[in-house]
Design a protein around this motif. Structure first.
Motif, short mmCIF file in Angstrom:
data_model
loop_
_atom_site.label_atom_id
_atom_site.label_comp_id
_atom_site.label_asym_id
_atom_site.label_seq_id
_atom_site.Cartn_x
_atom_site.Cartn_y
_atom_site.Cartn_z
N MET A 1 0.85 -1.19 0.00
CA MET A 1 0.00 0.00 0.00
C MET A 1 0.89 1.24 0.00
N ARG A 2 0.63 2.15 -0.97
CA ARG A 2 1.48 3.34 -1.04
C ARG A 2 0.76 4.52 -0.35
N ILE A 3 1.45 5.10 0.63
CA ILE A 3 0.84 6.18 1.42
C ILE A 3 1.61 7.47 1.23
N LEU A 4 0.84 8.52 0.94
CA LEU A 4 1.39 9.88 0.96
C LEU A 4 1.00 10.45 2.32
N SER A 5 1.95 11.06 3.02
CA SER A 5 1.58 11.60 4.34
C SER A 5 1.95 13.07 4.45
N ILE A 6 1.15 13.77 5.25
CA ILE A 6 1.28 15.22 5.39
C ILE A 6 1.22 15.60 6.86
N GLU A 7 2.18 16.42 7.27
CA GLU A 7 2.23 16.87 8.68
C GLU A 7 2.38 18.39 8.70
N THR A 8 1.40 19.07 9.34
CA THR A 8 1.50 20.53 9.48
C THR A 8 0.98 20.97 10.85
N SER A 9 1.21 20.14 11.90
CA SER A 9 0.54 20.46 13.17
C SER A 9 1.19 21.59 13.94
N CYS A 10 2.46 21.86 13.65
CA CYS A 10 3.14 22.88 14.44
C CYS A 10 4.06 23.72 13.55
N ASP A 11 5.35 23.63 13.73
CA ASP A 11 6.23 24.50 12.95
C ASP A 11 7.13 23.74 11.97
N GLU A 12 6.77 22.50 11.65
CA GLU A 12 7.48 21.78 10.60
C GLU A 12 6.45 21.40 9.54
N THR A 13 6.79 21.66 8.28
CA THR A 13 5.94 21.18 7.20
C THR A 13 6.58 19.87 6.73
N ASP B 1 5.97 2.96 0.89
CA ASP B 1 5.26 1.73 0.56
C ASP B 1 5.23 0.91 1.84
N ALA B 2 4.04 0.54 2.28
CA ALA B 2 3.93 -0.19 3.54
C ALA B 2 3.20 -1.50 3.29
N GLY B 3 3.59 -2.53 4.00
CA GLY B 3 2.89 -3.79 3.83
C GLY B 3 3.22 -4.77 4.93
N ASP C 1 -2.16 5.11 -2.86
CA ASP C 1 -3.40 4.46 -2.41
C ASP C 1 -4.17 5.25 -1.37
N ALA C 2 -3.46 6.03 -0.57
CA ALA C 2 -4.15 6.80 0.48
C ALA C 2 -3.29 7.98 0.91
N ILE C 3 -3.97 9.01 1.41
CA ILE C 3 -3.28 10.19 1.93
C ILE C 3 -3.50 10.23 3.44
N TYR D 1 -0.72 3.97 8.13
CA TYR D 1 -0.80 2.56 7.74
C TYR D 1 -1.56 1.75 8.80
N PHE D 2 -1.22 2.02 10.07
CA PHE D 2 -1.91 1.29 11.15
C PHE D 2 -3.40 1.62 11.20
#
Ligand code: KG4
Ligand code: ZN
Length: 389
Positions: free
Chosen positions: A1-13, A19-21, A119-121, A365-366
């Protein structure tokens, strides 16, 4: 499963693609790309994170960072076919209307990109600064809409827990067999908590700070000592040259029966000490930094050991930005080996200690069963807490 991930909760973009499986031996991750852009230089002037500035900066940098990440992963291809159809345009104009800079970057870049195979964001929905969280969430929703990819809402703290686990062989990571129950000590700029995990994805908060988070205390003490933001790395840098005990500081709640913490008093003790000393030279500062570090670590260590004993835990997981602290890493390794030799200890790689998007891909993924294309239900939750699932 291919995952695109995004983090913007504080001061790091942060943006990552993995690929996780699940393979015979357990969960494996292959990191195709992982980029973090720090806003530290921008917030330094204010001595802390300034939420509206953080939001604007995420809005400005997220799309270009995403494009670079796609290129790193070898997934960037342009197309002459404009990928955004007309009725859709209005819908995501609505999604992005509160983020004008994100909207213009989105419209100028994304329609020309051939939809990559993802496959998922996974996107951080909390906890964190809500204006900042919304930037990542709205970007994920808009991408989901035009590329028809589901979104997985991810908990930032779950990311900190899970990113401590993989053994890192360059870009291939595998999750070890964790023995439960496990205790997680989460120490960051916004959190200080002990969490019981009876199994994967089950979290019970056993105790937390009553006032300041430990990372916040590092940042405030640094400011008192005239050091720049973020204070954690600065304190740990100068503490190396200091001697503990020269200026004794309190260990708040060290002997309390519960698993709660308090760091405001420790910070205030530093403030009074500094006032009483008058002009500070480098050796004063080093000695204070070192004693402060030891005091904070003493409390974190003793409460973690108590939690492990109370719940008969087999594993201790440490996560969050403060786990980048060298002295803390060293003392936990030695002390756990000495007093709890059968307990497995996990401390994240230094690069994974502070905020990044890779940890959000792992959490995503989890939590993959939460993936949805009905993204209207996904909202920023500044105070999101870990739950028993
Ligand atoms: O997890 P994180 O990157 O962001 C939040 O989710 O809050 O944690 C940031 C915190 C800041 O308070 C920073 O000063 C602290 O982690 N920190 C450190 C070190 N590196 C970062 N604290 C102590 N020693 C360090 N080396
Ligand atoms: Zn964090």
């Amino acid at each position: 499963m291919r995952i695109l991930s995004i983090e913007t909760s504080c001061d790091e973009t942060g943006v990552a693609i993995v690929d996780a499986g699940d393979e015979g031996t357990g969960v494996n991750f292959r990191v195709l790309a992982n980029r973090t852009l720090s806003q530290v230089a921008l917030h330094k002037e204010y001595g802390g994170v300034f939420p509206t500035l953080a939001k604007r900066e995420h809005s400005r940098t997220l799309v270009p960072l995403f494009v670079r990440t796609l290129k790193d992963a070898g997934l960037y291809k342009t197309t002459s076919r404009h990928v955004i159809e007309h009725p859709l345009r209005e819908e995501f104009q609505q999604i992005l209307e509160r983020e004008p800079e994100l909207y213009s970057a989105f419209i100028s870049e994304i329609p020309h990109i051939d939809p990559p195979s993802i496959d998922a964001i996974a996107v951080t929905v909390g906890p964190g600064l809500e204006p900042a969280l919304w930037v990542g969430i709205n970007f994920a929703k808009a991408l989901s809409m035009i590329w028809k990819i589901p979104v997985i809402p991810a908990n930032h703290m779950e990311g900190h827990v899970l990113s401590s686990l993989p053994s890192n062989h360059k870009d291939e990571m595998s999750l070890p067999a964790v023995e439960f129950p496990a205790v997680a000590l989460l120490i960051s700029g916004g959190h200080t908590e002990l969490v019981l995990m009876r199994d994967w994805l089950s979290y019970e908060i056993l105790g937390e700070t009553r006032d300041d988070a430990v990372g916040e205390a590092f940042d405030k003490v640094a400011r008192i000592l005239g050091l720049p933001y973020p204070g954690g790395p600065e304190i740990s840098r100068i503490a190396q040259h200091g001697t503990p005990g020269v200026y004794p500081l309190p260990r708040p709640m060290l002997r309390s029966d519960d698993l709660s913490f308090s760091f405001a008093g420790l910070k205030t003790a530093v403030l009074y000490l500094v006032r009483s000393l008058g002009e500070l030279d480098d050796s004063h500062k080093a000695n204070i930094a070192r004693e402060f570090e030891e005091a904070a670590i003493d409390v974190l260590l003793s409460k973690s050991v108590r939690a492990i004993e109370m719940y008969d835990a087999r594993t201790l997981i440490i996560g969050g930005g403060v786990s980048a602290n060298d002295r803390l890493r060293d003392r936990f390794r030695k002390e756990v080996a000495r007093v709890l030799p059968s307990v497995l200890l996990f401390i994240p790689d230094r690069e994974l200690s502070t905020d990044n998007a890779l940890m959000i891909a792992i959490a995503g993924y989890f939590e993959r069963e939460r993936a949805t294309r009905d993204t209207a239900t996904i909202i920023a939750q500044g105070n999101l807490r870990l739950t028993q699932g």
